[in-house]
Design a protein around this motif. Structure first.
Motif, PDB file in Angstrom:
ATOM      1  N   THR A 365       0.872  -1.184   0.000  1.00 16.40           N
ATOM      2  CA  THR A 365       0.000   0.000   0.000  1.00 16.40           C
ATOM      3  C   THR A 365       0.907   1.230   0.000  1.00 16.40           C
ATOM      4  O   THR A 365       2.065   1.151   0.444  1.00 16.40           O
ATOM      5  CB  THR A 365      -0.894   0.087   1.267  1.00 16.40           C
ATOM      6  OG1 THR A 365      -0.054   0.414   2.387  1.00 16.40           O
ATOM      7  CG2 THR A 365      -1.641  -1.216   1.536  1.00 16.40           C
ATOM      8  N   PRO A 366       0.384   2.384  -0.436  1.00 16.97           N
ATOM      9  CA  PRO A 366       1.236   3.592  -0.447  1.00 16.97           C
ATOM     10  C   PRO A 366       1.770   3.944   0.945  1.00 16.97           C
ATOM     11  O   PRO A 366       2.920   4.363   1.081  1.00 16.97           O
ATOM     12  CB  PRO A 366       0.294   4.687  -0.963  1.00 16.97           C
ATOM     13  CG  PRO A 366      -0.753   3.958  -1.736  1.00 16.97           C
ATOM     14  CD  PRO A 366      -0.915   2.612  -1.076  1.00 16.97           C
ATOM     15  N   GLU A 367       0.953   3.732   1.992  1.00 13.71           N
ATOM     16  CA  GLU A 367       1.387   4.084   3.348  1.00 13.71           C
ATOM     17  C   GLU A 367       2.540   3.178   3.804  1.00 13.71           C
ATOM     18  O   GLU A 367       3.531   3.638   4.346  1.00 13.71           O
ATOM     19  CB  GLU A 367       0.236   3.953   4.357  1.00 13.71           C
ATOM     20  CG  GLU A 367      -0.887   4.950   4.165  1.00 13.71           C
ATOM     21  CD  GLU A 367      -1.745   4.660   2.925  1.00 13.71           C
ATOM     22  OE1 GLU A 367      -1.933   3.456   2.600  1.00 13.71           O
ATOM     23  OE2 GLU A 367      -2.190   5.617   2.283  1.00 13.71           O
ATOM     24  N   LEU A 368       2.353   1.871   3.578  1.00 14.18           N
ATOM     25  CA  LEU A 368       3.396   0.932   4.019  1.00 14.18           C
ATOM     26  C   LEU A 368       4.647   1.086   3.176  1.00 14.18           C
ATOM     27  O   LEU A 368       5.771   0.964   3.672  1.00 14.18           O
ATOM     28  CB  LEU A 368       2.872  -0.509   3.972  1.00 14.18           C
ATOM     29  CG  LEU A 368       1.743  -0.812   4.965  1.00 14.18           C
ATOM     30  CD1 LEU A 368       1.141  -2.190   4.702  1.00 14.18           C
ATOM     31  CD2 LEU A 368       2.244  -0.717   6.407  1.00 14.18           C
ATOM     32  N   TRP A 369       4.445   1.363   1.901  1.00 13.29           N
ATOM     33  CA  TRP A 369       5.596   1.607   1.014  1.00 13.29           C
ATOM     34  C   TRP A 369       6.455   2.738   1.564  1.00 13.29           C
ATOM     35  O   TRP A 369       7.667   2.609   1.733  1.00 13.29           O
ATOM     36  CB  TRP A 369       5.092   1.935  -0.406  1.00 13.29           C
ATOM     37  CG  TRP A 369       6.095   2.645  -1.249  1.00 13.29           C
ATOM     38  CD1 TRP A 369       7.190   2.101  -1.840  1.00 13.29           C
ATOM     39  CD2 TRP A 369       6.104   4.038  -1.571  1.00 13.29           C
ATOM     40  NE1 TRP A 369       7.895   3.078  -2.515  1.00 13.29           N
ATOM     41  CE2 TRP A 369       7.251   4.271  -2.364  1.00 13.29           C
ATOM     42  CE3 TRP A 369       5.268   5.115  -1.264  1.00 13.29           C
ATOM     43  CZ2 TRP A 369       7.572   5.538  -2.853  1.00 13.29           C
ATOM     44  CZ3 TRP A 369       5.581   6.374  -1.756  1.00 13.29           C
ATOM     45  CH2 TRP A 369       6.732   6.573  -2.543  1.00 13.29           C
ATOM     46  N   ARG A 370       5.796   3.855   1.862  1.00 11.09           N
ATOM     47  CA  ARG A 370       6.550   5.011   2.328  1.00 11.09           C
ATOM     48  C   ARG A 370       7.197   4.731   3.692  1.00 11.09           C
ATOM     49  O   ARG A 370       8.376   5.004   3.914  1.00 11.09           O
ATOM     50  CB  ARG A 370       5.633   6.233   2.437  1.00 11.09           C
ATOM     51  CG  ARG A 370       6.383   7.484   2.881  1.00 11.09           C
ATOM     52  CD  ARG A 370       5.453   8.525   3.460  1.00 11.09           C
ATOM     53  NE  ARG A 370       4.567   9.060   2.424  1.00 11.09           N
ATOM     54  CZ  ARG A 370       4.473  10.353   2.133  1.00 11.09           C
ATOM     55  NH1 ARG A 370       5.215  11.227   2.752  1.00 11.09           N
ATOM     56  NH2 ARG A 370       3.635  10.760   1.212  1.00 11.09           N
ATOM     57  N   GLY A 396      12.502   5.294  -3.060  1.00  9.07           N
ATOM     58  CA  GLY A 396      11.677   4.100  -2.834  1.00  9.07           C
ATOM     59  C   GLY A 396      11.197   3.445  -4.120  1.00  9.07           C
ATOM     60  O   GLY A 396      10.086   2.906  -4.164  1.00  9.07           O
ATOM     61  N   MET A 397      12.027   3.481  -5.162  1.00 10.37           N
ATOM     62  CA  MET A 397      11.617   2.773  -6.387  1.00 10.37           C
ATOM     63  C   MET A 397      11.396   1.306  -6.057  1.00 10.37           C
ATOM     64  O   MET A 397      12.122   0.709  -5.263  1.00 10.37           O
ATOM     65  CB  MET A 397      12.655   2.951  -7.492  1.00 10.37           C
ATOM     66  CG  MET A 397      12.482   4.282  -8.220  1.00 10.37           C
ATOM     67  SD  MET A 397      13.665   4.562  -9.582  1.00 10.37           S
ATOM     68  CE  MET A 397      13.156   3.345 -10.793  1.00 10.37           C
ATOM     69  N   LYS A 398      10.344   0.741  -6.655  1.00 10.52           N
ATOM     70  CA  LYS A 398       9.990  -0.636  -6.300  1.00 10.52           C
ATOM     71  C   LYS A 398      10.081  -1.557  -7.506  1.00 10.52           C
ATOM     72  O   LYS A 398      10.287  -1.105  -8.634  1.00 10.52           O
ATOM     73  CB  LYS A 398       8.614  -0.682  -5.655  1.00 10.52           C
ATOM     74  CG  LYS A 398       7.500  -0.023  -6.439  1.00 10.52           C
ATOM     75  CD  LYS A 398       6.224  -0.004  -5.591  1.00 10.52           C
ATOM     76  CE  LYS A 398       5.034   0.411  -6.438  1.00 10.52           C
ATOM     77  NZ  LYS A 398       3.791   0.458  -5.676  1.00 10.52           N
ATOM     78  N   ASN A 399       9.922  -2.841  -7.240  1.00  6.91           N
ATOM     79  CA  ASN A 399      10.011  -3.840  -8.300  1.00  6.91           C
ATOM     80  C   ASN A 399       9.016  -3.561  -9.418  1.00  6.91           C
ATOM     81  O   ASN A 399       7.961  -2.949  -9.206  1.00  6.91           O
ATOM     82  CB  ASN A 399       9.731  -5.239  -7.735  1.00  6.91           C
ATOM     83  CG  ASN A 399      10.984  -5.876  -7.138  1.00  6.91           C
ATOM     84  OD1 ASN A 399      12.057  -5.283  -7.109  1.00  6.91           O
ATOM     85  ND2 ASN A 399      10.834  -7.101  -6.666  1.00  6.91           N
ATOM     86  N   MET A 400       9.314  -4.076 -10.597  1.00  8.40           N
ATOM     87  CA  MET A 400       8.399  -3.984 -11.727  1.00  8.40           C
ATOM     88  C   MET A 400       7.055  -4.595 -11.314  1.00  8.40           C
ATOM     89  O   MET A 400       7.022  -5.515 -10.503  1.00  8.40           O
ATOM     90  CB  MET A 400       8.971  -4.761 -12.921  1.00  8.40           C
ATOM     91  CG  MET A 400      10.328  -4.237 -13.339  1.00  8.40           C
ATOM     92  SD  MET A 400      11.231  -5.067 -14.672  1.00  8.40           S
ATOM     93  CE  MET A 400      10.453  -6.582 -14.995  1.00  8.40           C
ATOM     94  N   PRO A 401       5.945  -4.104 -11.876  1.00  4.67           N
ATOM     95  CA  PRO A 401       4.644  -4.657 -11.481  1.00  4.67           C
ATOM     96  C   PRO A 401       4.565  -6.162 -11.742  1.00  4.67           C
ATOM     97  O   PRO A 401       5.124  -6.662 -12.716  1.00  4.67           O
ATOM     98  CB  PRO A 401       3.660  -3.910 -12.389  1.00  4.67           C
ATOM     99  CG  PRO A 401       4.364  -2.654 -12.775  1.00  4.67           C
ATOM    100  CD  PRO A 401       5.821  -2.999 -12.836  1.00  4.67           C
ATOM    101  N   ALA A 402       3.851  -6.858 -10.863  1.00  8.88           N
ATOM    102  CA  ALA A 402       3.731  -8.320 -10.970  1.00  8.88           C
ATOM    103  C   ALA A 402       3.002  -8.727 -12.244  1.00  8.88           C
ATOM    104  O   ALA A 402       3.122  -9.861 -12.701  1.00  8.88           O
ATOM    105  CB  ALA A 402       3.003  -8.860  -9.745  1.00  8.88           C
TER     106      ALA A 402
END
Ligand code: GLC
Ligand code: CA
Length: 623
Positions: A365-370, A396-402
C-alpha cells in the motif's frame, strides 16, 4: 584538533572513504540526454547536483566502456573507449570534473575477470594456438564420452545456466567462461596478461583522474588449476555448481596484493571488491585487513541473497526467510571487523537484485511503502561501514509490477533461467521461476529512473521508446514530487545521511550489538562508540558531546519490520539510563506525523516510549 567533524574521516586519521556515502549509477537507466531511450554520461552530468544535494560523496558508475552489451557492459571490448550511446572519453573527463568541482569523487566499474569475445585480446587469443596471447584466456582440449561424443573439459555450470565452456571450431579447443559465452575469462596466471590489465584498464583511467574502482568478481581471478569435475549435486543437470573451483583460488591474495601495489596504491585509489560465494568472516578478513594491503572493502552478499534458492540452478526458486535469519546475518557482518584492522560496507540494493522496499520492506500500500522505505533508510544509515546506495533507492523505487510478463525482462540471467525452466516443459518449474523473477530478478533495479510525472517519467522525452519499460507507478513515485515534500522518502534520506555524518563515531564507526534476536517483528540494535575512540576524545575539547561526559555513548536503533503496531523496547534500560538520566529521540521515521513523538523529545525516569506504528523506525541516544 578539537573538532569531531574533520573532512578527512574520523579524527583526521581514518581514510576518507570510510565515512563516505557512495551512490551507484546504472548508466543505461539514469538519465537520457539525447532522446534515444538509453541513458548516457551527459544525462548523468545533468543530475550531479541532484546527487550532491542528496548527500552523495562518491559516484560509482557501472560499466560504460565499449561493449557489445551481452551483459550490460560487463563484457568489455575496449577498456579505453566508451560505448558510443553513453558518450565519449571526453564525457568521462567532464564527469570527473563535475564531481570534483563539487567535492565529490568518481569510481568506475573494473571488469577484468573476463572481457567480451569482441575484445582485441580475445580475437588474437582465438586466432591460433601459438598466438602470443593464447594463454591470456583459458583454453582446454575436449574430452570424449564412452560414445565418442565431444564433451567439455569439466562438468561445471556457469552463472547464467549452461556450461562454463564453449567450443571454438577454429582452433579446436574449449574456452572458459564463468558467465555468458560472450564473456571469456582472462587467465590471470599469465603475468603479461596481468600487466596488460593494470596498464590498459586501471592506470589509463586513474591517470585521467578517476578516484578508484568497484572491482567486479574480484575473488575469481585465481582458479584452481586442476580443471576437474565438480561433485554431482544436481543430478538432473549435465552441469554442476562448482564455485570452489574458481572462487578464492590458490593465488588470489597474491594477485590482489599485486594489483593494489602496482595499480591502485600509486594513485591512492579506493577499491571495493565484489566478493561472492565467500560467506565466512575468516575468509573475508584477509581481503580487507589494512595490513594485508589488498582491498579497502568488499561487498559480502549473504544478506542481499536472502530469498534466493541458492546461487546456481535453484537461484530463482524463492525461499521465504525469517526476520531472525536476516538479523543474524546482519549482526554477523556488522561485527566481523570489530577488534580487527578490516573494514566493511553497508548496502541493500545494487544492479543485480530486486528493490529493497519490495523485498525487505512492504510495497503493498502507499502508506506501508513510504513507511518501510524510510525505515530501511534508517537501518542503512545507522550501520557500520561505508554506505552504498543504489539509484532510485532514495525515492523508494519498487520492483516492476507483478502483471508484467517475461517480455519485459531483458537481463541475460533472467532470460537464461526462464529458458531453462521453459525447456524443462514442467509448468510448475516455469511458474516457480517466474515467481522468483518477480521478486529477485536483476531487471527490477534496471528500469528507467523516475524523475517526474511527465511521460517516460522524465528519464527521456515523450514518445521515445525506452530500452526497458518505465514503471507504471511513476506518477506517484518520482524524484520531483519527493523533492517538494518534507515527509517524502527522499527528504528523509537527505536528513538521515547528514545525521550519519554528524554522529559518524556511532553510526559509521560504532560497534554493533543485536537486541531481541528472536523477535520476528522488531529489528533492534545498539550502536556504541568504541573504547579507543572515547579515549582519544577525552583528550579533545569542545566536541559535540560536551554536555555529557564522553563515556559509554550509545544509540539504540529500533525498527518495526512489520505491518502492525508493536510495543517499543524499554529504551531507558537498554541505554543504561539510571535515575534521572535521559534518553532522547534523535531521529524517527514518523517524528512529525505522530503526536507526542517529536525528535529531541526526552524519556525521563519512568517515561515509556510510545508504541511503534507499522514500519516505524527510531533512534534513541543517551546523550
Ligand atoms: C558481477 C556483476 C554482474 C555481472 C557479472 C559478470 O556480478 O555485478 O552484473 O553480470 O559480474 O560480469
Ligand atoms: Ca541517450
Amino acid at each position: 584538533m578539537n573538532n569531531l567533524h574533520h573532512e578527512n574521516g574520523q579524527f583526521g586519521k581514518e581514510p576518507w572513504w570510510k565515512d563516505a556515502t557512495f551512490y551507484q549509477v546504472y548508466p543505461a537507466s539514469f538519465k537520457d540526454s539525447n532522446g534515444d531511450g538509453w541513458g548516457d554520461i551527459p544525462g548523468l552530468i545533468s543530475k550531479i547536483d541532484y546527487l550532491h544535494e542528496l548527500g552523495v560523496d562518491v559516484v560509482w558508475l557501472s560499466p560504460v566502456f565499449e561493449s557489445p552489451q551481452a551483459d550490460m557492459g560487463y563484457d568489455v571490448s575496449n577498456y579505453q573507449e566508451i560505448y558510443a550511446p553513453y558518450g565519449t572519453v571526453n564525457d568521462v573527463d567532464a564527469l570527473v570534473e563535475a564531481c570534483h568541482n563539487r567535492g565529490m569523487k568518481l569510481i568506475l566499474d573494473l571488469v577484468v575477470n573476463h572481457t567480451s569475445i569482441e575484445h582485441g585480446w580475445f580475437k588474437e587469443s582465438r586466432s591460433s594456438k601459438d598466438n602470443p596471447k593464447r594463454d591470456w584466456y583459458i583454453w582446454k582440449p575436449a574430452r570424449y564420452d564412452a560414445q565418442g561424443q565431444r564433451i567439455p573439459p569439466t562438468n561445471w555450470r556457469g552463472y547464467f545456466a549452461g556450461p562454463t565452456w564453449t567450443w571454438d571450431e577454429h582452433t579446436q579447443e574449449y574456452y572458459l567462461h564463468l558467465y555468458a559465452p560472450e564473456q571469456p575469462d582472462l587467465n590471470w596466471e599469465s603475468e603479461a596478461c596481468r600487466e596488460a590489465i593494470y596498464d590498459n584498464t586501471m592506470r589509463f583511467w586513474l591517470e585521467r583522474g578517476v578516484d578508484g574502482f568497484r572491482i567486479d568478481t574480484v575473488n575469481k581471478y585465481s582458479k584452481r588449476t586442476e580443471y576437474v569435475d565438480a561433485p554431482i549435486t544436481d543430478p538432473n543437470s549435465a552441469h554442476q555448481p562448482a564455485p570452489e573451483m574458481w572462487c578464492n583460488g590458490p593465488r588470489i591474495h597474491e594477485f590482489i596484493h599485486e594489483m593494489r601495489n602496482k595499480a591502485l596504491a600509486p594513485y591512492g585509489a579506493v577499491s571495493v571488491g565484489e566478493l561472492s560465494n565467500t560467506p565466512h568472516p575468516s575468509q573475508v578478513l584477509p581481503y580487507v585487513s589494512a595490513a594485508a594491503q589488498e582491498l579497502d572493502m568488499v561487498f559480502e552478499f549473504s544478506m542481499i541473497r536472502l530469498g534466493t534458492g541458492g546461487m546456481f540452478g535453484p537461484k530463482y526458486a524463492y525461499v521465504p526467510y525469517t526476520l531472525q535469519t536476516m538479523k543474524a546475518i546482519v549482526a554477523k557482518w556488522q561485527t566481523f571487523i570489530e577488534g580487527t584492522d578490516g573494514w566493511t560496507t553497508v548496502f541493500c540494493e545494487n544492479h543485480d537484485n530486486g528493490r529493497a522496499v519490495s523485498r525487505f520492506g512492504d510495497d503493498s500500500t502507499p502508506e506501508l511503502w513510504r513507511a518501510s522505505a524510510k525505515t530501511l533508510a534508517l537501518w542503512q544509515i545507522t550501520m557500520t561501514g561505508s554506505l552504498f546506495l543504489y539509484q532510485g533507492q532514495e525515492i523508494g523505487m519498487k520492483n516492476m509490477p507483478a502483471t508484467w510478463g517475461i517480455d519485459e525482462y531483458k537481463d541475460v540471467e533472467s532470460i537464461s533461467f526462464y529458458n531453462e525452466a521453459a525447456a524443462s516443459g514442467e509448468p510448475k518449474k516455469i511458474a516457480q521461476t517466474m515467481e522468483g523473477l518477480r521478486i529477485l530478478a536483476r531487471d527490477h533495479s534496471r528500469i528507467p529512473f523516475q524523475w517526474d510525472d511527465s511521460p517516460n517519467a522524465g528519464f527521456t522525452d515523450e514518445g521515445v521508446k525506452t530500452w526497458m519499460r518505465v514503471h507504471d507507478a511513476y506518477k506517484d513515485i518520482n524524484a520531483t514530487k519527493q523533492v517538494k515534500d518534507p515527509n517524502s522518502i527522499l527528504s528523509f534520506y537527505k536528513r538521515a545521511l547528514r545525521l550519519r555524518k554528524t554522529y559518524k563515531d556511532l553510526f559509521v564507526f560504532g560497534s554493533f550489538r543485536l537486541l531481541e534476536a528472536e523477535d520476528e517483528a522488531i529489528f533492534a540494535y545498539v550502536k556504541e562508540v568504541p573504547r579507543e575512540v572515547l579515549d582519544s576524545q577525552l583528550q579533545t575539547n569542545g566536541n559535540i558531546y560536551q554536555k555529557r561526559p564522553p563515556k559509554k555513548r550509545m544509540a539504540v536503533v529500533i525498527l518495526n519490520f512489520s505491518s502492525s503496531k508493536r510495543d517499543c523496547l524499554d529504551v531507558r534500560s537498554v541505554l543504561g539510563c539510571g535515575g534521572e538520566d535521559e534518553a532522547k529521540l534523535l531521529v524517527g521515521t514518523r517524528y512529525n506525523e505522530i503526536h507526542g513523538n517529536v525528535e529531541g523529545s526526552i524519556l525521563r525516569n519512568g517515561a515509556v516510549a510510545p508504541s511503534l506504528e507499522p514500519w516505524e523506525g527510531r533512534v534513541y541516544v543517551n546523550f
